[in-house]
Design a protein around this motif. Structure first.
Motif, short mmCIF file in Angstrom:
data_model
loop_
_atom_site.label_atom_id
_atom_site.label_comp_id
_atom_site.label_asym_id
_atom_site.label_seq_id
_atom_site.Cartn_x
_atom_site.Cartn_y
_atom_site.Cartn_z
N ALA A 179 0.72 -1.06 -0.18
CA ALA A 179 -0.01 0.00 0.07
C ALA A 179 0.83 1.32 -0.04
O ALA A 179 0.50 2.34 -0.49
CB ALA A 179 -1.12 -0.02 1.24
N ASP A 180 2.16 1.20 0.37
CA ASP A 180 3.05 2.36 0.60
C ASP A 180 3.84 2.49 -0.61
O ASP A 180 4.65 3.17 -0.52
CB ASP A 180 3.76 2.30 2.08
N ARG A 181 3.95 1.81 -1.64
CA ARG A 181 4.50 1.91 -2.74
C ARG A 181 3.80 2.65 -4.07
O ARG A 181 2.63 1.92 -4.46
CB ARG A 181 5.11 0.56 -3.11
N PRO A 182 4.64 3.50 -4.77
CA PRO A 182 3.67 3.87 -5.99
C PRO A 182 3.92 3.20 -6.86
O PRO A 182 5.08 2.34 -7.01
CB PRO A 182 4.33 5.23 -5.88
N ALA A 183 3.03 2.97 -7.78
CA ALA A 183 3.25 2.12 -9.08
C ALA A 183 2.56 2.55 -10.28
O ALA A 183 1.73 3.42 -10.16
CB ALA A 183 2.14 0.70 -8.56
N ARG A 184 3.14 1.92 -11.21
CA ARG A 184 2.73 2.32 -12.65
C ARG A 184 2.23 1.02 -13.24
O ARG A 184 2.71 -0.04 -13.05
CB ARG A 184 3.94 2.85 -13.54
N ALA A 185 1.31 1.20 -14.35
CA ALA A 185 1.03 -0.11 -15.24
C ALA A 185 1.77 -0.06 -16.32
O ALA A 185 2.17 0.94 -16.99
CB ALA A 185 -0.45 0.22 -15.60
N VAL A 186 2.38 -1.11 -16.65
CA VAL A 186 2.83 -1.39 -18.07
C VAL A 186 1.78 -2.22 -18.92
O VAL A 186 1.21 -3.33 -18.74
CB VAL A 186 3.84 -2.55 -17.80
N LEU A 187 1.34 -1.20 -20.06
CA LEU A 187 0.24 -2.01 -21.06
C LEU A 187 1.03 -2.36 -22.24
O LEU A 187 2.01 -1.53 -22.79
CB LEU A 187 -0.47 -0.42 -21.44
N VAL A 188 0.63 -3.28 -22.68
CA VAL A 188 1.07 -4.00 -23.84
C VAL A 188 -0.08 -4.34 -24.90
O VAL A 188 -1.18 -4.92 -24.61
CB VAL A 188 1.85 -5.38 -23.59
N HIS A 189 0.12 -4.00 -26.22
CA HIS A 189 -0.74 -4.22 -27.14
C HIS A 189 0.00 -4.56 -28.50
O HIS A 189 1.17 -3.79 -28.75
CB HIS A 189 -1.83 -3.39 -27.43
N ARG A 190 -0.49 -5.34 -29.36
CA ARG A 190 -0.02 -5.53 -30.69
C ARG A 190 -0.55 -4.52 -31.71
O ARG A 190 -1.77 -4.40 -31.95
CB ARG A 190 -0.13 -6.95 -31.14
N ALA A 191 0.43 -4.00 -32.47
CA ALA A 191 -0.24 -2.98 -33.22
C ALA A 191 -0.31 -3.71 -34.82
O ALA A 191 -0.24 -4.95 -34.73
CB ALA A 191 0.98 -2.14 -33.66
N ARG A 192 -0.68 -2.92 -35.63
CA ARG A 192 -1.24 -3.62 -36.99
C ARG A 192 0.07 -4.42 -37.49
O ARG A 192 -0.22 -5.26 -38.53
CB ARG A 192 -1.67 -2.59 -37.99
N ASP A 193 1.26 -3.73 -37.44
CA ASP A 193 2.39 -4.44 -38.18
C ASP A 193 2.89 -5.57 -37.38
O ASP A 193 3.84 -6.10 -37.66
CB ASP A 193 3.58 -3.42 -38.41
N LYS A 194 1.96 -5.96 -36.14
CA LYS A 194 2.41 -7.04 -35.19
C LYS A 194 3.72 -6.97 -34.54
O LYS A 194 4.18 -7.62 -34.01
CB LYS A 194 2.68 -8.43 -36.15
N ARG A 195 4.19 -5.66 -34.48
CA ARG A 195 5.21 -5.24 -33.36
C ARG A 195 4.45 -4.86 -32.24
O ARG A 195 3.06 -4.62 -32.22
CB ARG A 195 6.11 -4.28 -33.74
N TRP A 196 4.85 -4.87 -30.95
CA TRP A 196 4.27 -4.65 -29.80
C TRP A 196 4.47 -3.24 -29.27
O TRP A 196 5.74 -2.83 -29.58
CB TRP A 196 4.90 -5.76 -28.71
N ARG A 197 3.58 -2.73 -28.67
CA ARG A 197 3.77 -1.47 -27.97
C ARG A 197 3.71 -1.56 -26.61
O ARG A 197 2.64 -2.24 -26.23
CB ARG A 197 2.57 -0.46 -28.58
N VAL A 198 4.62 -1.12 -25.85
CA VAL A 198 4.72 -1.12 -24.49
C VAL A 198 4.95 0.20 -23.87
O VAL A 198 5.64 1.15 -24.17
CB VAL A 198 6.01 -1.94 -23.98
N VAL A 199 3.85 0.55 -22.97
CA VAL A 199 3.77 1.77 -22.69
C VAL A 199 3.74 1.70 -20.89
O VAL A 199 2.97 1.01 -20.41
CB VAL A 199 2.24 2.58 -22.95
N VAL A 200 4.51 2.51 -20.33
CA VAL A 200 4.54 2.61 -18.92
C VAL A 200 3.72 3.70 -18.66
O VAL A 200 4.46 4.93 -19.00
CB VAL A 200 6.08 2.68 -18.60
#
Length: 225
Positions: A179-200
């Motif tokens: 509860a005392d630690r800040p957190a970020r989400a790591v969002l992954v999705h596949r784009a049209r070119d089938k490469r992956w997009r990783v967003v923190v």
């Protein structure tokens, strides 16, 4: 026999798939998908039943996308630990990982947690990763595969830990967050070119961010959700 057959297939694929040519993997994935979506009809129907879709046609579309994304993930998991750093940008790009401080980074369970691990291992200095619990497996062949997979995963250049440490740490959704630690989400999705997009993301309510992301890409997370 099923476990032995899978062992032979996986070890053969691991030996011949070209780690530095993701285009070959994507082409192979497209060919195998034509076979798999017929051979795995039971899974196809199960995914359709789980899909939140207004029509049967929409549910079928989501299920087909889920099988396609899941097949690409399974092929890539066989070779990602040995992809040389100079070739990684052919698999993915990363956004938002340059200034994460000592925050916890929480990846979704789908569509591709290993890809998130590899991407952040090379983008976040000093990153630790919480070692996942061993899942029970039946049969000697499946236990060998699980051990081989775990050993290769641990060659990824992060500091593997069994408890959440101070400093930046990656874990997969489902582990209790302090509860005392800040957190970020790591969002992954596949784009049209089938490469992956990783967003923190920035510091957020991780559960809400991951849920919103899954709602945006329902077919991509359906098989692993």
């Amino acid at each position: 026999m099923r476990g032995l057959s899978r062992l032979l297939l996986v070890e053969t694929a691991r030996g011949i798939l070209p780690a530095d040519e993701p285009e070959v993997l994507r082409a192979l994935s497209g060919l195998l998908y034509r076979f798999e979506h017929h051979a795995r009809r039971d899974l196809m129907h199960a995914l359709m039943a789980r899909a939140s879709a207004p029509t049967r046609r929409a549910a079928e579309h989501l299920a087909r996308e889920a099988l396609d994304v899941d097949l690409q993930r399974r092929l890539e998991e066989l070779i990602l630990p040995r992809v040389r750093p100079q070739w990684l940008d052919r698999y993915y790009d990363v956004e938002g990982a340059s200034d994460t401080g000592g925050d916890l980074l929480v990846a979704g369970r789908a569509p591709h947690p290993m890809l998130a691990l590899v991407a952040l291992a090379h983008a976040v200095p000093g990153l630790a990763a919480l070692r996942p619990a061993r899942e029970p497996t039946d049969g000697a062949a499946m236990r060998f595969l699980a051990a081989r997979f775990a050993a290769e995963r641990e060659t990824i250049p992060v500091r593997w830990v069994d408890t959440i440490p101070a400093g930046p740490c990656l874990l997969v959704d489902g582990v209790g967050l302090p509860a005392d630690r800040p957190a970020r989400a790591v969002l992954v999705h596949r784009a049209r070119d089938k490469r992956w997009r990783v967003v923190v993301t920035g510091r957020v309510d991780v559960a809400s961010a991951l849920a919103d992301h899954a709602a945006r890409w329902p077919g991509q997370v359906l098989a692993g959700g």
